[in-house]
Design a protein around this motif. Sequence first.
Motif, mmCIF file in Angstrom:
data_model
loop_
_atom_site.group_PDB
_atom_site.id
_atom_site.type_symbol
_atom_site.label_atom_id
_atom_site.label_comp_id
_atom_site.label_asym_id
_atom_site.label_seq_id
_atom_site.Cartn_x
_atom_site.Cartn_y
_atom_site.Cartn_z
ATOM 1 N N VAL A 1 0.859 -1.179 0.000
ATOM 2 C CA VAL A 1 0.000 0.000 0.000
ATOM 3 C C VAL A 1 0.896 1.229 0.000
ATOM 4 C CG1 VAL A 1 -1.752 1.272 1.288
ATOM 5 C CG2 VAL A 1 -1.800 -1.217 1.274
ATOM 6 N N GLY A 2 0.636 2.152 -0.921
ATOM 7 C CA GLY A 2 1.431 3.363 -1.019
ATOM 8 C C GLY A 2 0.800 4.512 -0.256
ATOM 9 N N CYS A 3 1.640 5.334 0.356
ATOM 10 C CA CYS A 3 1.173 6.538 1.041
ATOM 11 C C CYS A 3 0.715 7.538 -0.014
ATOM 12 C CB CYS A 3 2.309 7.129 1.875
ATOM 13 S SG CYS A 3 1.904 8.720 2.615
ATOM 14 N N GLY A 4 -0.434 8.129 0.197
ATOM 15 C CA GLY A 4 -0.973 9.089 -0.757
ATOM 16 C C GLY A 4 -0.193 10.387 -0.825
ATOM 17 N N TYR A 5 0.589 10.696 0.199
ATOM 18 C CA TYR A 5 1.382 11.917 0.198
ATOM 19 C C TYR A 5 2.757 11.719 -0.435
ATOM 20 C CZ TYR A 5 -1.783 14.465 3.299
ATOM 21 O OH TYR A 5 -2.852 15.119 3.831
ATOM 22 N N CYS A 6 3.514 10.774 0.058
ATOM 23 C CA CYS A 6 4.914 10.656 -0.364
ATOM 24 C C CYS A 6 5.192 9.447 -1.255
ATOM 25 C CB CYS A 6 5.827 10.614 0.855
ATOM 26 S SG CYS A 6 5.574 9.167 1.913
ATOM 27 N N GLY A 7 4.273 8.501 -1.332
ATOM 28 C CA GLY A 7 4.463 7.354 -2.212
ATOM 29 C C GLY A 7 5.214 6.186 -1.594
ATOM 30 N N LEU A 8 5.714 6.337 -0.356
ATOM 31 C CA LEU A 8 6.382 5.195 0.277
ATOM 32 C C LEU A 8 5.400 4.030 0.357
ATOM 33 C CD1 LEU A 8 8.355 6.884 3.185
ATOM 34 C CD2 LEU A 8 9.283 5.879 1.105
ATOM 35 N N ARG A 9 5.910 2.817 0.143
ATOM 36 C CA ARG A 9 5.040 1.645 0.126
ATOM 37 C C ARG A 9 5.316 0.773 1.335
ATOM 38 N NH1 ARG A 9 7.008 -0.731 -4.923
ATOM 39 N NH2 ARG A 9 8.782 0.550 -4.386
ATOM 40 N N PHE A 10 4.222 0.257 1.909
ATOM 41 C CA PHE A 10 4.283 -0.613 3.082
ATOM 42 C C PHE A 10 3.498 -1.880 2.781
ATOM 43 C CE2 PHE A 10 4.487 3.770 4.427
ATOM 44 C CZ PHE A 10 5.534 3.783 5.331
ATOM 45 N N GLN A 11 3.937 -2.988 3.397
ATOM 46 C CA GLN A 11 3.235 -4.255 3.220
ATOM 47 C C GLN A 11 3.333 -5.054 4.512
ATOM 48 O OE1 GLN A 11 4.573 -6.470 -0.155
ATOM 49 N NE2 GLN A 11 3.106 -8.109 0.134
ATOM 50 N N LYS A 12 2.266 -5.771 4.827
ATOM 51 C CA LYS A 12 2.262 -6.618 6.017
ATOM 52 C C LYS A 12 3.176 -7.809 5.763
ATOM 53 C CE LYS A 12 -0.800 -9.192 9.059
ATOM 54 N NZ LYS A 12 -2.160 -9.635 9.295
ATOM 55 N N ASP A 13 4.087 -8.042 6.693
ATOM 56 C CA ASP A 13 5.009 -9.164 6.587
ATOM 57 C C ASP A 13 4.251 -10.445 6.928
ATOM 58 O OD1 ASP A 13 7.050 -11.014 6.669
ATOM 59 O OD2 ASP A 13 8.359 -9.803 7.952
ATOM 60 N N PRO A 14 4.104 -11.372 5.989
ATOM 61 C CA PRO A 14 3.330 -12.580 6.255
ATOM 62 C C PRO A 14 3.981 -13.494 7.289
ATOM 63 C CG PRO A 14 4.387 -12.724 4.110
ATOM 64 C CD PRO A 14 4.647 -11.347 4.635
ATOM 65 N N HIS A 15 5.268 -13.311 7.545
ATOM 66 C CA HIS A 15 5.970 -14.176 8.494
ATOM 67 C C HIS A 15 6.041 -13.580 9.893
ATOM 68 C CE1 HIS A 15 7.028 -16.573 5.060
ATOM 69 N NE2 HIS A 15 7.575 -15.525 4.477
ATOM 70 N N ALA A 16 5.633 -12.339 10.038
ATOM 71 C CA ALA A 16 5.694 -11.687 11.351
ATOM 72 C C ALA A 16 4.442 -12.013 12.150
ATOM 73 C CB ALA A 16 5.824 -10.173 11.180
ATOM 74 N N HIS A 17 4.602 -12.112 13.434
ATOM 75 C CA HIS A 17 3.464 -12.364 14.320
ATOM 76 C C HIS A 17 3.314 -11.156 15.229
ATOM 77 C CE1 HIS A 17 3.273 -16.456 12.980
ATOM 78 N NE2 HIS A 17 4.582 -16.570 13.192
ATOM 79 N N GLY A 18 2.117 -10.847 15.580
ATOM 80 C CA GLY A 18 1.874 -9.700 16.441
ATOM 81 C C GLY A 18 0.926 -8.715 15.771
ATOM 82 N N HIS A 19 0.453 -7.785 16.552
ATOM 83 C CA HIS A 19 -0.526 -6.843 16.037
ATOM 84 C C HIS A 19 -0.112 -5.407 16.278
ATOM 85 C CE1 HIS A 19 -3.229 -10.131 15.263
ATOM 86 N NE2 HIS A 19 -2.961 -10.598 16.462
ATOM 87 N N GLY A 20 1.165 -5.171 16.465
ATOM 88 C CA GLY A 20 1.663 -3.809 16.671
ATOM 89 C C GLY A 20 1.627 -3.030 15.370
ATOM 90 N N HIS A 21 1.990 -1.782 15.455
ATOM 91 C CA HIS A 21 2.078 -0.994 14.237
ATOM 92 C C HIS A 21 3.385 -0.230 14.252
ATOM 93 C CE1 HIS A 21 1.038 2.745 16.353
ATOM 94 N NE2 HIS A 21 0.193 2.007 17.008
ATOM 95 N N HIS A 22 3.811 0.192 13.073
ATOM 96 C CA HIS A 22 5.076 0.858 12.853
ATOM 97 C C HIS A 22 4.953 2.326 13.135
ATOM 98 C CE1 HIS A 22 8.086 2.745 10.152
ATOM 99 N NE2 HIS A 22 8.836 1.893 10.798
#
Length: 118
Positions: free
Chosen positions: A97-118
């Motif tokens: 998913v890309g940020c609408g302002y700056c275009g940086l892209r983020f994706q949920k790591d399928p191998h990570a466990h937990g429900h925190g946020h960055h």
Amino acid sequence: MQPVLRFARRCYSTGLAQSTNRAVTWSKTQATRQAAMTGPRFEQTNMALQPNPIAAIDLIAAVPVKMVAGRKVSCDGGGGALGHPKVYLNLDDGEAVGCGYCGLRFQKDPHAHGHGHH
């Protein structure tokens, strides 16, 4: 070809939608670059020596997708006061998913466990 451009083109080929006419004229009244760079203002300008910076869209496409452990992420563009308003992105679908302002892209790591946020 520069490595950044090679990487950017590879990113585009992975499904990031770009306008088909991004590199050409897009309006009926718009002149081509070669036609627009004529006349007295440009008669002594050697266009081969002029800067031709890489477009911002190409630079941001060269930044790798940031993998995140949680289902949501916040983006403020980084850089403190030089960033943008903080936005929250939902990563539930598993796609980048890309940020609408700056275009940086983020994706949920399928191998990570937990429900925190960055």
